[in-house]
Design a protein around this motif. Structure first.
Motif, short mmCIF file in Angstrom:
data_model
loop_
_atom_site.label_atom_id
_atom_site.label_comp_id
_atom_site.label_asym_id
_atom_site.label_seq_id
_atom_site.Cartn_x
_atom_site.Cartn_y
_atom_site.Cartn_z
N MET A 1 0.86 -1.22 0.00
CA MET A 1 0.00 0.00 0.00
C MET A 1 0.88 1.25 0.00
O MET A 1 1.77 1.38 0.83
CB MET A 1 -0.87 0.01 1.26
N CYS B 1 0.48 3.93 3.29
CA CYS B 1 0.39 3.33 4.63
C CYS B 1 1.70 3.56 5.37
O CYS B 1 2.78 3.19 4.89
CB CYS B 1 0.11 1.83 4.50
N PHE C 1 2.98 2.16 8.03
CA PHE C 1 3.77 1.00 8.43
C PHE C 1 4.33 0.26 7.21
O PHE C 1 5.40 -0.34 7.30
CB PHE C 1 2.97 0.08 9.36
N CYS C 2 3.65 0.31 6.06
CA CYS C 2 4.27 -0.20 4.82
C CYS C 2 5.54 0.59 4.51
O CYS C 2 6.54 0.01 4.07
CB CYS C 2 3.29 -0.15 3.66
N HIS D 1 0.68 -6.08 4.09
CA HIS D 1 -0.37 -5.18 4.55
C HIS D 1 -1.69 -5.90 4.74
O HIS D 1 -2.29 -6.37 3.78
CB HIS D 1 -0.57 -4.02 3.57
N HIS E 1 -2.79 -0.78 9.44
CA HIS E 1 -1.90 -1.89 9.07
C HIS E 1 -1.68 -2.60 10.41
O HIS E 1 -1.12 -2.00 11.34
CB HIS E 1 -0.61 -1.33 8.48
ZN ZN Z 1 0.55 -1.15 5.30
#
Ligand code: ZN
Ligand code: 5GP
Length: 112
Positions: A1, A4, A6-7, A46, A96
């Motif tokens: 993603m 995002c 955390f991605c 994700h 996420h």
């Molecule tokens: Zn993510």
């Protein structure tokens, strides 16, 4: 993603203080710790929340718990609280999935 947070941390595009990593999981310190130990355990893939993780990547969810235990073994003698906020009303702000690994002090339970 692409959008995002955390991605982006998984990809290394945003820095984080990593404490553990496996093929499927990373663990890094929360930027606003709520306890002496406050680490986030995150799958590299994700998925939005713990329910989706259990349905779609159950082995990775189990690995997240194992990594939480490893972090606690290293930092708090093996004791920890593992929290998955699920939904905005329950405090989830990053969609996420991430387990909050908390410890290093007596954790009150009454108002959890
Ligand atoms: Zn993510
Ligand atoms: P949630 O509220 O979704 O359960 O948890 C998100 C967590 O991510 C919060 O505890 C917040 O402090 C943490 N957080 C937000 N932005 C960053 C960041 O850029 N880096 C790190 N390490 N943690 C973050």
């Amino acid at each position: 993603m692409t959008d995002c947070l955390f991605c982006k941390i998984v990809a290394g595009d945003i820095p984080a203080a990593l404490v553990a990593e496996t093929d499927h999981v990373i663990a890094f310190r929360d930027i606003a710790p709520k306890a002496p130990l406050h680490v986030l355990v995150v799958p590299r893939t994700h998925v939005a929340n713990v329910t989706e993780a259990a349905a779609q990547i159950p082995e990775v969810l189990a690995e997240m718990v194992a990594v939480a235990q490893q972090v606690a073994d290293a930092e708090t003698g093996g004791e920890y609280r593992l929290i998955f906020n699920t939904g905005e009303g329950a405090g989830q702000s990053v969609f996420h999935v991430h387990g909050h690994v908390l410890g290093g002090k007596h954790l009150a339970w009454e108002n959890a």
